[in-house]
Design a protein around this motif. Sequence first.
Motif, mmCIF file in Angstrom:
data_model
loop_
_atom_site.group_PDB
_atom_site.id
_atom_site.type_symbol
_atom_site.label_atom_id
_atom_site.label_comp_id
_atom_site.label_asym_id
_atom_site.label_seq_id
_atom_site.Cartn_x
_atom_site.Cartn_y
_atom_site.Cartn_z
ATOM 1 N N THR A 25 0.836 -1.187 0.000
ATOM 2 C CA THR A 25 0.000 0.000 0.000
ATOM 3 C C THR A 25 0.879 1.248 0.000
ATOM 4 N N ASP A 26 0.279 2.392 -0.299
ATOM 5 C CA ASP A 26 1.031 3.643 -0.257
ATOM 6 C C ASP A 26 1.594 3.896 1.144
ATOM 7 N N SER A 27 0.832 3.525 2.168
ATOM 8 C CA SER A 27 1.307 3.720 3.539
ATOM 9 C C SER A 27 2.575 2.938 3.798
ATOM 10 N N MET A 28 2.571 1.649 3.441
ATOM 11 C CA MET A 28 3.737 0.827 3.696
ATOM 12 C C MET A 28 4.924 1.266 2.838
ATOM 13 N N ARG A 29 4.629 1.731 1.645
ATOM 14 C CA ARG A 29 5.707 2.224 0.778
ATOM 15 C C ARG A 29 6.345 3.478 1.394
ATOM 16 N N MET A 30 5.506 4.363 1.926
ATOM 17 C CA MET A 30 6.018 5.576 2.560
ATOM 18 C C MET A 30 6.804 5.232 3.823
ATOM 19 N N PHE A 31 6.306 4.262 4.580
ATOM 20 C CA PHE A 31 6.993 3.840 5.789
ATOM 21 C C PHE A 31 8.370 3.268 5.462
ATOM 22 N N LYS A 32 8.447 2.452 4.417
ATOM 23 C CA LYS A 32 9.727 1.865 4.022
ATOM 24 C C LYS A 32 10.722 2.939 3.596
ATOM 25 N N LEU A 33 10.234 3.968 2.920
ATOM 26 C CA LEU A 33 11.125 5.066 2.537
ATOM 27 C C LEU A 33 11.769 5.689 3.777
ATOM 28 N N GLY A 34 10.972 5.840 4.814
ATOM 29 C CA GLY A 34 11.514 6.404 6.038
ATOM 30 C C GLY A 34 12.522 5.491 6.704
ATOM 31 N N VAL A 35 12.190 4.199 6.791
ATOM 32 C CA VAL A 35 13.100 3.242 7.419
ATOM 33 C C VAL A 35 14.434 3.198 6.682
ATOM 34 N N GLU A 36 14.361 3.255 5.349
ATOM 35 C CA GLU A 36 15.575 3.126 4.538
ATOM 36 C C GLU A 36 16.340 4.433 4.403
ATOM 37 N N GLY A 37 15.661 5.583 4.503
ATOM 38 C CA GLY A 37 16.365 6.834 4.251
ATOM 39 C C GLY A 37 15.928 8.007 5.097
ATOM 40 N N GLY A 38 15.286 7.739 6.248
ATOM 41 C CA GLY A 38 14.769 8.817 7.079
ATOM 42 C C GLY A 38 15.752 9.380 8.084
ATOM 43 N N LYS A 39 16.920 8.742 8.190
ATOM 44 C CA LYS A 39 17.930 9.220 9.135
ATOM 45 C C LYS A 39 19.263 9.424 8.416
ATOM 46 N N GLU A 64 23.269 15.874 4.905
ATOM 47 C CA GLU A 64 22.641 15.267 3.741
ATOM 48 C C GLU A 64 21.122 15.251 3.920
ATOM 49 N N THR A 65 20.408 15.150 2.796
ATOM 50 C CA THR A 65 18.950 15.141 2.804
ATOM 51 C C THR A 65 18.430 13.718 2.776
ATOM 52 N N GLY A 66 17.494 13.422 3.657
ATOM 53 C CA GLY A 66 16.898 12.096 3.694
ATOM 54 C C GLY A 66 15.542 12.059 3.017
ATOM 55 N N ALA A 67 14.885 10.919 3.103
ATOM 56 C CA ALA A 67 13.575 10.735 2.482
ATOM 57 C C ALA A 67 12.567 11.699 3.094
ATOM 58 N N GLN A 68 11.714 12.271 2.253
ATOM 59 C CA GLN A 68 10.697 13.168 2.787
ATOM 60 C C GLN A 68 9.517 12.354 3.309
ATOM 61 N N PRO A 69 8.930 12.791 4.430
ATOM 62 C CA PRO A 69 7.844 12.042 5.054
ATOM 63 C C PRO A 69 6.481 12.465 4.503
ATOM 64 N N GLU A 70 5.470 11.715 4.907
ATOM 65 C CA GLU A 70 4.102 12.195 4.743
ATOM 66 C C GLU A 70 3.979 13.510 5.502
ATOM 67 N N TRP A 71 3.217 14.445 4.960
ATOM 68 C CA TRP A 71 3.080 15.771 5.581
ATOM 69 C C TRP A 71 1.630 16.204 5.480
ATOM 70 N N PHE A 72 1.146 16.933 6.474
ATOM 71 C CA PHE A 72 -0.222 17.430 6.423
ATOM 72 C C PHE A 72 -0.335 18.758 7.155
ATOM 73 N N TYR A 73 -1.390 19.474 6.830
ATOM 74 C CA TYR A 73 -1.700 20.779 7.424
ATOM 75 C C TYR A 73 -2.945 20.637 8.285
ATOM 76 N N LYS A 74 -2.922 21.204 9.487
ATOM 77 C CA LYS A 74 -4.085 21.141 10.364
ATOM 78 C C LYS A 74 -4.843 22.457 10.445
ATOM 79 N N GLY A 75 -4.150 23.563 10.350
ATOM 80 C CA GLY A 75 -4.814 24.854 10.458
ATOM 81 C C GLY A 75 -3.876 25.881 11.045
ATOM 82 N N ASP A 76 -4.441 27.032 11.417
ATOM 83 C CA ASP A 76 -3.630 28.042 12.083
ATOM 84 C C ASP A 76 -3.880 27.963 13.587
ATOM 85 N N GLY A 77 -3.399 28.955 14.326
ATOM 86 C CA GLY A 77 -3.492 28.905 15.769
ATOM 87 C C GLY A 77 -4.897 28.844 16.322
#
Length: 328
Positions: A111-125, A130-143
């Motif tokens: 699934t897209d979730s597991m694919r995104m998770f694997k990207l983090g495990v393999e390149g999130g640190k 150096e630049t690592g894998a970009q994570p899932e990102w979301f916006y919640k709102g302002d203050g």
Amino acid sequence: MRLIQCEHRGRVHAARVESDRVVRLLDADTYTLARRALTAGQSLAAAVEAALTDTRLDYPQLIEEKRLLPPLTHPDPAHCLITGTGLTHLGSADTRDTMHAKAQVDDAALTDSMRMFKLGVEGGKPVPGETGAQPEWFYKGDGSCVVAPEAAIPVPHFAEDAGEEPELAGLYVIDDDGQPWRVGYALGNEFSDHVTERFNYLWLAHSKLRACSFGPELLVGELPTHLEGTSRVVRDNETVWEKPFLTGEANMAHSLANLEHHHFKYPNFRRPGDVHVHFFGTATLSFADGIQTRDGDRFEISLPEFGRPLRNPLRFESVSRVTVVKAL
């Protein structure tokens, strides 16, 4: 060092936590103190020491009187941006995956979730610099979507679910040159609509446009790499669900530096004077265990390193209406 913010004689003040019963008032709010530190070229801790007053307040009384505020706020809520990243914690992908897909047996069918998770495990640190894998990102709102500790989290009439997400949040101020500065860390309840997200993963953005809470205390200084907390749902003064959770970099697929880079790499998130609250992701959800929250339920999230727990009851809104746009 841990700080809170509270209302005192009609003004917002920061206060240093002296014990679980006493806080020592500072002469300004956290945002002002951070700006002072930036102007003076000193640490926030030094600015706090210089701002201490002789006034001490009863911490439990502040809680009882609902005078606690989020530990960092902007005078103009529109200049406080609330965002977050998901699938960052080891083990969190399993929970997410069961929410919107059946387990897959071969890598090509992940699934897209597991694919995104694997990207983090393999390149999130990545190594520093150096630049690592970009994570899932979301916006919640302002203050304006931030609910103070102990205050009720509103559940909109159109919501399908009202679920807690216990996690760490990074709190930041942008200086006059567009440089982000981390003020510290807080315990957070990112709060989401997991039923809406499960229906179709492309509704993730909708599921995140909800209220949230963080605090009550701001941790200034180094964050331990391994943290063990507890999340619970309390109903009619009885715990109906409780589970431990792990966080900190030792329990994450991404480094905090990598998550920060992929947020602040965008110039519009480096606007001078702004405040940012960025949630780092969760690994534990009551929703995953079949809990359906009700009006009046209370979330309690605790981590010993962050002092008092973050507590918020739920308030379900009953009014249903269609938003009509009018032509000028």
